[in-house]
Design a protein around this motif. Structure first.
Motif, PDB file in Angstrom:
ATOM      1  N   ARG A 127      -2.338   3.193 -18.523  1.00 48.43           N
ATOM      2  CA  ARG A 127      -0.918   2.948 -18.786  1.00 48.43           C
ATOM      3  C   ARG A 127      -0.284   4.044 -19.627  1.00 48.43           C
ATOM      4  N   ALA A 128      -1.115   4.712 -20.443  1.00 49.48           N
ATOM      5  CA  ALA A 128      -0.574   5.753 -21.317  1.00 49.48           C
ATOM      6  C   ALA A 128      -0.085   6.966 -20.537  1.00 49.48           C
ATOM      7  N   LEU A 129      -0.573   7.127 -19.308  1.00 49.44           N
ATOM      8  CA  LEU A 129      -0.148   8.249 -18.474  1.00 49.44           C
ATOM      9  C   LEU A 129       1.028   7.785 -17.624  1.00 49.44           C
ATOM     10  N   ASP A 130       2.216   8.115 -18.044  1.00 49.04           N
ATOM     11  CA  ASP A 130       3.445   7.595 -17.436  1.00 49.04           C
ATOM     12  C   ASP A 130       3.837   8.450 -16.233  1.00 49.04           C
ATOM     13  N   ILE A 131       3.341   8.077 -15.052  1.00 39.47           N
ATOM     14  CA  ILE A 131       3.633   8.818 -13.825  1.00 39.47           C
ATOM     15  C   ILE A 131       4.007   7.837 -12.738  1.00 39.47           C
ATOM     16  N   SER A 132       5.014   8.168 -11.969  1.00 35.49           N
ATOM     17  CA  SER A 132       5.369   7.410 -10.776  1.00 35.49           C
ATOM     18  C   SER A 132       5.908   8.396  -9.754  1.00 35.49           C
ATOM     19  N   LEU A 133       5.178   8.540  -8.639  1.00 29.33           N
ATOM     20  CA  LEU A 133       5.527   9.542  -7.634  1.00 29.33           C
ATOM     21  C   LEU A 133       5.863   8.870  -6.316  1.00 29.33           C
ATOM     22  N   ARG A 134       6.771   9.481  -5.574  1.00 30.38           N
ATOM     23  CA  ARG A 134       7.095   8.967  -4.254  1.00 30.38           C
ATOM     24  C   ARG A 134       5.843   9.031  -3.387  1.00 30.38           C
ATOM     25  N   ASN A 135       5.550   7.949  -2.695  1.00 38.62           N
ATOM     26  CA  ASN A 135       4.392   7.864  -1.820  1.00 38.62           C
ATOM     27  C   ASN A 135       4.760   8.423  -0.450  1.00 38.62           C
ATOM     28  N   PRO A 136       4.135   9.546  -0.004  1.00 42.21           N
ATOM     29  CA  PRO A 136       4.493  10.116   1.298  1.00 42.21           C
ATOM     30  C   PRO A 136       4.138   9.224   2.467  1.00 42.21           C
ATOM     31  N   ALA A 137       3.291   8.194   2.224  1.00 44.32           N
ATOM     32  CA  ALA A 137       2.931   7.269   3.315  1.00 44.32           C
ATOM     33  C   ALA A 137       4.105   6.392   3.684  1.00 44.32           C
ATOM     34  N   TRP A 186       0.812  -1.219   0.000  1.00 41.97           N
ATOM     35  CA  TRP A 186       0.000   0.000   0.000  1.00 41.97           C
ATOM     36  C   TRP A 186       0.852   1.278   0.000  1.00 41.97           C
ATOM     37  N   THR A 187       2.131   1.159   0.276  1.00 44.80           N
ATOM     38  CA  THR A 187       2.989   2.358   0.265  1.00 44.80           C
ATOM     39  C   THR A 187       3.923   2.385  -0.940  1.00 44.80           C
ATOM     40  N   ARG A 188       3.612   1.570  -1.946  1.00 43.86           N
ATOM     41  CA  ARG A 188       4.378   1.638  -3.187  1.00 43.86           C
ATOM     42  C   ARG A 188       4.191   3.007  -3.840  1.00 43.86           C
ATOM     43  N   PRO A 189       5.045   3.360  -4.813  1.00 42.08           N
ATOM     44  CA  PRO A 189       4.917   4.662  -5.484  1.00 42.08           C
ATOM     45  C   PRO A 189       3.510   4.889  -6.045  1.00 42.08           C
TER      46      PRO A 189
END
Length: 366
Positions: free
Chosen positions: A356-366, A347-350
């Motif tokens: 899939r076409a929206l290429d986003i990966s953000l650091r999870n603050p949790a 649950w705390t993965r990025p």
């Protein structure tokens, strides 16, 4: 305003397979044999246990695997593989995934040339990463090999509750020229009854991937249920688990849309929603803290998703597909990972995008 005419029903016929052998007299094999016999086919079911064979022939009941359910009197059981396969038009291979290779090899000596075989077993072979149809095809040689898969509890199917399933075979060039006479179409017609509705697919990979992965996701859903998590959690696991199915199916040459059908979304929803599923039931028991050896009251119950968790994760790693839910279940089942913290890590993965076409990966603050 132009009004479109009503859709026309095409009256296309397909020749059923009249003589069907079912290899494997467990619950699902017996249920499929019952359906085929109810559909009017001549059916012989092979089982290694002589007592089960005698019970089917004498009392028309599989007292071991489907007690209390009356089977068609026309259904014939035998403990001799050669007798079961003599003169048949089609075969349903319904044995545990670990036995598919061995039993398929046994079939070859007695199987009439060109006889289609539907491997009605869900899973991926360890070490090789092969789907069950690929395992059987390697042993059987140049014959059509497919599957029957879908949201189908054996007992409900045998009792005549309304059920739907997909019959899938790869289509040859001649099958595409005359699809109504393809093995998939002919077997679908052969198995159709008032209560058993069949659909046809030419995406064998997509259908089989759905059937294999859903068992692993169901164990995960059961773990969360047993540990006290609520419906939100299960819905998230089902939905994101289906995305893992799509990704692996596509990587192996299947179609993502197939996974939204009966053998994917349908089977996943059923298996993740009821403890009638051994996979879901195992997960619930483990989630409650029951040691694996004590699950099912200590009985040696085969849970296909338990072994498949390892083979699916291994295959996904080899083809470069990320499957975090399957990885989580595998870590708990086979690497001794602690359940709560391991699912917490999931649950705390990025933070990612769903399309899939929206290429986003953000650091999870949790």
């Amino acid at each position: 305003m132009v009004v479109s005419p009503p859709a026309q029903t095409t009256d296309v016929h397909s020749r059923p397979y009249e003589r069907i052998a079912v290899v494997g007299a467990g619950a699902w094999g017996t249920a499929l044999a019952s359906i085929a016999a109810t559909a009017g086919r001549q059916v012989r079911i092979f089982g290694r246990d002589v007592e089960t064979v005698n019970a089917i022939n004498q009392t028309h009941e599989n007292t071991t695997y489907l007690p209390g359910i009356a089977l068609p009197e026309t259904l014939v059981a035998t403990a001799h593989l050669s007798e079961a396969l003599s003169g048949v038009d089609a075969v349903l291979l319904v044995v545990p995934s670990g036995a598919v290779r061995r039993v398929a090899a046994d079939l070859r000596a007695f199987l009439p040339a060109g006889t289609p075989v539907a491997v009605c077993t869900k899973g991926i072979e360890p070490q090789t990463g092969m789907l069950m149809s690929q395992v059987a095809a390697q042993e059987l040689g140049d014959i059509p090999v497919g599957t029957i898969s879908g949201p189908t509890f054996a007992r409900e199917t045998a009792l005549g509750h309304l059920t739907a399933a997909t019959v899938a075979f790869d289509f040859s060039h001649s099958d595409r020229l005359a699809p109504n006479q393809s093995p998939a179409a002919r077997l679908a017609v052969s198995m159709s009854t008032a209560s058993f509705k069949t659909y046809i697919s030419d995406d064998l990979v997509g259908v089989e991937i759905g059937g294999a992965i859903k068992n692993v996701i169901a164990i995960g859903c059961g773990m969360m249920t047993g540990a006290g998590f609520a419906e939100n959690t299960r819905a998230a696991l089902i939905t994101r688990g289906m995305d893992e199915m799509k990704a692996l199916a596509e990587a192996l040459g299947g179609r993502r849309e197939t996974v939204t059908g009966l053998a994917g979304a349908g089977d996943l929803t059923l298996t993740c929603s009821s403890q009638t599923s051994r996979n879901m039931s195992l997960g619930v028991q483990l989630g409650r803290g029951t040691p694996r050896a004590a699950c099912f009251d200590g009985r040696p119950v085969v849970v296909e998703g338990e072994a498949n968790a390892a083979s699916i994760v291994d295959l996904a790693r080899r083809v470069g597909v990320s499957m975090p839910i399957c990885e989580t279940v595998h870590a708990i089942l086979h690497n001794g990972a602690e359940l709560h913290s391991t699912f917490g890590d999931l649950w705390t993965r990025p933070i990612e995008a769903e399309p899939r076409a929206l290429d986003i990966s953000l650091r999870n603050p949790a």
